[in-house]
Design a protein around this motif. Structure first.
Motif, PDB file in Angstrom:
ATOM      1  N   ALA A 334      43.393  23.558  37.476  1.00 16.95           N
ATOM      2  CA  ALA A 334      42.109  24.263  37.322  1.00 16.95           C
ATOM      3  C   ALA A 334      42.248  25.547  36.529  1.00 16.95           C
ATOM      4  O   ALA A 334      41.294  26.310  36.390  1.00 16.95           O
ATOM      5  CB  ALA A 334      41.525  24.568  38.701  1.00 16.95           C
ATOM      6  N   ARG A 335      43.432  25.878  36.016  1.00 16.80           N
ATOM      7  CA  ARG A 335      43.670  27.127  35.307  1.00 16.80           C
ATOM      8  C   ARG A 335      43.123  27.035  33.890  1.00 16.80           C
ATOM      9  O   ARG A 335      43.379  26.050  33.187  1.00 16.80           O
ATOM     10  CB  ARG A 335      45.165  27.422  35.278  1.00 16.80           C
ATOM     11  CG  ARG A 335      45.467  28.830  34.832  1.00 16.80           C
ATOM     12  CD  ARG A 335      46.948  29.052  34.986  1.00 16.80           C
ATOM     13  NE  ARG A 335      47.257  30.487  34.874  1.00 16.80           N
ATOM     14  CZ  ARG A 335      48.471  31.012  34.872  1.00 16.80           C
ATOM     15  NH1 ARG A 335      49.511  30.183  35.028  1.00 16.80           N
ATOM     16  NH2 ARG A 335      48.666  32.287  34.764  1.00 16.80           N
ATOM     17  N   SER A 336      42.390  28.013  33.458  1.00 21.54           N
ATOM     18  CA  SER A 336      41.820  28.028  32.114  1.00 21.54           C
ATOM     19  C   SER A 336      42.813  28.657  31.167  1.00 21.54           C
ATOM     20  O   SER A 336      43.199  29.823  31.353  1.00 21.54           O
ATOM     21  CB  SER A 336      40.514  28.842  32.095  1.00 21.54           C
ATOM     22  OG  SER A 336      40.033  28.918  30.799  1.00 21.54           O
ATOM     23  N   VAL A 337      43.277  27.959  30.172  1.00 21.16           N
ATOM     24  CA  VAL A 337      44.302  28.428  29.241  1.00 21.16           C
ATOM     25  C   VAL A 337      43.797  28.188  27.821  1.00 21.16           C
ATOM     26  O   VAL A 337      43.249  27.116  27.515  1.00 21.16           O
ATOM     27  CB  VAL A 337      45.645  27.713  29.461  1.00 21.16           C
ATOM     28  CG1 VAL A 337      46.687  28.214  28.471  1.00 21.16           C
ATOM     29  CG2 VAL A 337      46.120  27.897  30.894  1.00 21.16           C
ATOM     30  N   GLU A 338      43.978  29.157  26.974  1.00 19.26           N
ATOM     31  CA  GLU A 338      43.603  29.005  25.574  1.00 19.26           C
ATOM     32  C   GLU A 338      44.460  27.943  24.932  1.00 19.26           C
ATOM     33  O   GLU A 338      45.597  27.711  25.324  1.00 19.26           O
ATOM     34  CB  GLU A 338      43.782  30.329  24.836  1.00 19.26           C
ATOM     35  CG  GLU A 338      42.849  31.425  25.296  1.00 19.26           C
ATOM     36  CD  GLU A 338      43.060  32.685  24.477  1.00 19.26           C
ATOM     37  OE1 GLU A 338      43.699  32.578  23.397  1.00 19.26           O
ATOM     38  OE2 GLU A 338      42.588  33.781  24.904  1.00 19.26           O
ATOM     39  N   ASP A 339      43.940  27.381  23.906  1.00 23.14           N
ATOM     40  CA  ASP A 339      44.698  26.362  23.164  1.00 23.14           C
ATOM     41  C   ASP A 339      45.871  27.030  22.492  1.00 23.14           C
ATOM     42  O   ASP A 339      45.775  28.170  21.997  1.00 23.14           O
ATOM     43  CB  ASP A 339      43.804  25.709  22.094  1.00 23.14           C
ATOM     44  CG  ASP A 339      42.714  24.831  22.718  1.00 23.14           C
ATOM     45  OD1 ASP A 339      42.925  24.432  23.883  1.00 23.14           O
ATOM     46  OD2 ASP A 339      41.688  24.628  22.053  1.00 23.14           O
ATOM     47  N   LEU A 343      50.914  26.758  29.577  1.00 22.76           N
ATOM     48  CA  LEU A 343      50.119  26.666  30.802  1.00 22.76           C
ATOM     49  C   LEU A 343      50.727  27.483  31.919  1.00 22.76           C
ATOM     50  O   LEU A 343      50.012  27.944  32.817  1.00 22.76           O
ATOM     51  CB  LEU A 343      50.025  25.183  31.238  1.00 22.76           C
ATOM     52  CG  LEU A 343      49.061  24.850  32.376  1.00 22.76           C
ATOM     53  CD1 LEU A 343      47.632  25.200  31.991  1.00 22.76           C
ATOM     54  CD2 LEU A 343      49.166  23.383  32.784  1.00 22.76           C
ATOM     55  N   LEU A 346      51.434  31.578  29.929  1.00 22.01           N
ATOM     56  CA  LEU A 346      50.271  32.029  29.157  1.00 22.01           C
ATOM     57  C   LEU A 346      50.654  32.678  27.821  1.00 22.01           C
ATOM     58  O   LEU A 346      49.819  33.296  27.174  1.00 22.01           O
ATOM     59  CB  LEU A 346      49.413  33.020  29.965  1.00 22.01           C
ATOM     60  CG  LEU A 346      48.864  32.504  31.298  1.00 22.01           C
ATOM     61  CD1 LEU A 346      48.031  33.593  31.959  1.00 22.01           C
ATOM     62  CD2 LEU A 346      48.047  31.266  31.100  1.00 22.01           C
TER      63      LEU A 346
END
Length: 645
Positions: A334-339, A343, A346
């Motif tokens: 569920a972690r939001s990570v930029e492309d 992961l 970060l």
């Protein structure tokens, strides 16, 4: 001729009034009941002339100042003095015509100051001299003042039947005698100076004798040896010191020669020590360099290890996609990570070139080469360190060997000389200390000899002064005939009064005092005050007449007499004696006229009459202090019972 002194008038000033009393006749009699101010008037004479007079409360509380017109020698002067306060410490000299203030004359002597006494003595032409006196055992010359001379002028009521010219006052006795000698030419300035010198020499002799005794006592207590013994011992010690210093110098010369022989070995040892120190410094530098090389090799090893771990991690973990944190095992789904970012951490994903296996291998090859180079240099530096350590050990051995050689070479030659030098130096120091101690003792003996010489010189000078005093006294001895003539006239006057218990009367040639029936004046007390008063009056009157008859005698021409009948009774013989005394006053006034002045204070009028007697009369309605009411006969007392004012 007699010293010419006359009181023309006396002015008494109070807050309410002013009164002038004149004394124009050769003889003036001041009369009045007890307590009306007769004696106070006479005391005011003494006060205005600069003396310390007894003043009654009535005078101190009411009189502001007193002013006298006086003739001293050829000078007519007006003197004014306050009764109380600071102004009483000076006497104003006024112009006799205008009464304007000319100057204030101090009563006490000071540097460069002309006192009232100086002024009066100069006007009278009486010698201003210092007499040789002693106080507290030391010579302290004192000035003869006009106040001292006034003791020959003023017969006080309380003294008239007790003492002659203050002869019972020990502090005044020397002055009394010297004044008599000056008046009769029995002394002069030169003789008085010789006597002062004699007193000073006596003080010096006492001081030097005491110093001699103190130094001698110190020498006796500190060392029993005499000066001759100390001199012989000092010569012996100086000879011994000379030999000891010669031996010490020889030892030092030998030591210097031996030291010169060891100079080369010492120089070689110094060079070896310097080389050993340089080698130790080189070892320390090489060790620091080797330690630095170890650090470089260790760092390269660490870099290779880190590169190996990084490559292994990339190879092992790059195929995996993490759905949970490898540390805390929480889900990463569920972690939001930029492309393009990891992961887990970060961070931006690495570029493909950064994880190229070929690049990693190239880096490993470079690090391996650096490691080989660093190890090679390290080995070279370690070899240099070992060589430096070996060289340092060799030089340390050389230094130790040279020191042993130098110790062996100096042990038998130098050390014994050092001991001998120390022993010889100690002996020389001990001899010098002993010589210093003896020298100090001899200095004390030299001081004793100097004091002895001073004492001999002082005694010789004192002998010379005594001879000079004797010779000068012999020169003045002719004046002794005057004392004999004075004694004759005194005896004739006194026996002419037909006094009871008086058979012979002379003046002693040493004390210059009356001697009655071979006894001193004090013995007359048992015979009654009238006899003593008569003798005292006869003495003063004889002096006065003698001065007027002999030009060379300097007796003052003024005589002030308080209460000549003080101790007389009222019987016929007492009245007859009083009449004879007043007859003598009249005879002298008739004979000498203005050349003399008699001022007499008495309770009753004169028992005889004379046109030469002036009169000043007081009573309770007209007392001496002007403008002040007298309390009456029930409130009177004699001045002689008052305290000094």
């Amino acid at each position: 001729m007699a010293v010419s002194l006359r009181i023309v008038s006396l002015t008494v000033t109070t807050g309410e009034a002013e009164q002038t009393y004149r004394f124009d006749r050769p003889a003036t009699v001041i009369t009045g009941p007890i307590g009306t101010g007769k004696s106070s008037l006479l005391m005011l004479f003494k006060h205005v002339l600069g003396g310390s007079a007894m003043l009654t409360p009535a005078v101190r509380e009411n009189v502001l100042s007193v002013q006298a017109e006086v003739v001293a020698g050829d000078e007519r002067m007006v003197l004014r003095r306050a009764i109380e306060g600071d102004a009483a410490d000076t006497v104003d000299l006024l112009d006799p015509h205008s009464l304007a203030l000319e100057r204030a004359l101090p009563l006490r002597a000071g540097d460069g100051l002309t006192t009232l006494s100086d002024h009066l003595l100069n006007a009278l032409g009486f010698p201003r001299e210092q007499i040789a006196t002693r106080r507290e055992g030391s010579a302290r010359p004192q000035n003869l003042t006009f106040n001292d001379l006034y003791a020959y002028i003023y017969l006080q009521a309380r003294e008239i039947d007790r003492q002659v010219v203050g002869h019972l006052d020990s502090w005044f006795e020397t002055k009394r005698r010297e004044l008599f000698r000056l008046m009769f030419g029995l002394t002069d300035s030169a003789l008085m100076e010789l006597k002062r010198t004699k007193n000073q020499l006596l003080d010096k002799l006492k001081a030097r004798t005491a110093e001699h005794n103190n130094v001698s006592a110190f020498l006796a207590a500190s060392d029993p040896r005499s000066d001759d013994e100390l001199r012989a011992e000092l010569k012996q010690m100086r000879d011994t010191l000379g030999r000891a210093e010669t031996g010490l110098s020889s030892l030092r010369t030998e030591l210097e020669e031996q030291t010169a022989a060891d100079t080369a070995l010492r120089l070689e040892l110094q060079n070896a020590i310097r080389s050993a120190q340089q080698a130790e410094e080189e070892v320390a530098a090489a060790a620091d360099l080797v330690e630095a090389r170890h650090a470089v090799v260790a760092q390269v090893h660490l870099d290779l290890s880190r590169l190996a771990r990084s490559a292994t991690a990339i190879d092992q973990l790059s195929p995996f996609e993490f759905v949970a944190c490898p540390r805390c095992m929480q889900s990463l789904a569920a972690r939001s990570v930029e492309d393009g970012h990891c992961l887990v951490c970060l961070q931006p994903d690495p570029v493909e070139a950064d994880i190229d296996p070929a690049a990693i291998e190239e880096t490993r090859t470079t690090l391996q080469q650096q490691l080989e180079d660093a190890q090679r240099i390290q080995q070279s530096d370690e070899a240099h360190l070992q060589a430096a350590q070996e060289r340092s050990q060799q030089l340390s051995f050389v230094v130790a060997s040279l020191r042993r050689q130098l110790d062996a070479q100096t042990r038998d030659a130098v050390a014994p000389r050092f001991d001998a030098i120390a022993e010889a130096s100690s002996r020389v120091a001990a001899l010098k200390a002993a010589i210093d101690a003896i020298t100090q003792l001899r200095e004390s003996w030299a001081r004793v000899r100097t004091i002895d010489a001073d004492i001999r010189a002082i005694k010789a000078e004192r002998t010379r002064v005594n001879k000079a005093i004797k010779a000068k006294s012999e020169q003045l001895k002719a004046s002794q005939t005057l004392v004999g003539d004075l004694s004759t006239e005194f005896g004739q006057l006194l026996t002419g009064w037909n006094l009871p218990w008086v058979d012979t009367a002379v003046i002693d040639r040493d004390t210059y005092l009356p001697v009655i029936n071979g006894q001193p004046f004090e013995s007359l007390q048992a015979s009654g005050g009238g006899i003593a008063t008569s003798v005292n009056l006869a003495y003063s009157l004889t002096l006065l007449a003698f001065g007027l008859d002999h030009p060379e005698v300097l007796v003052p021409s003024l005589l002030v007499i308080d209460s000549p009948r003080k101790a007389f009774g009222n019987n016929d013989s007492d009245r007859q004696r009083a009449a004879e005394i007043y007859s003598r006053f009249r005879t002298m006034a008739d004979a000498y006229g203005e050349r003399l002045q008699l001022i007499i204070a008495d309770n009753d009028p004169p028992p005889i009459t004379s046109e030469f007697f002036g009169k000043v009369e007081f009573d309770y309605d007209n007392p001496m202090v002007p403008g002040v009411d007298h309390p009456g006969p029930d409130h009177v007392g004699r001045l002689e019972n008052e305290a000094d004012g």
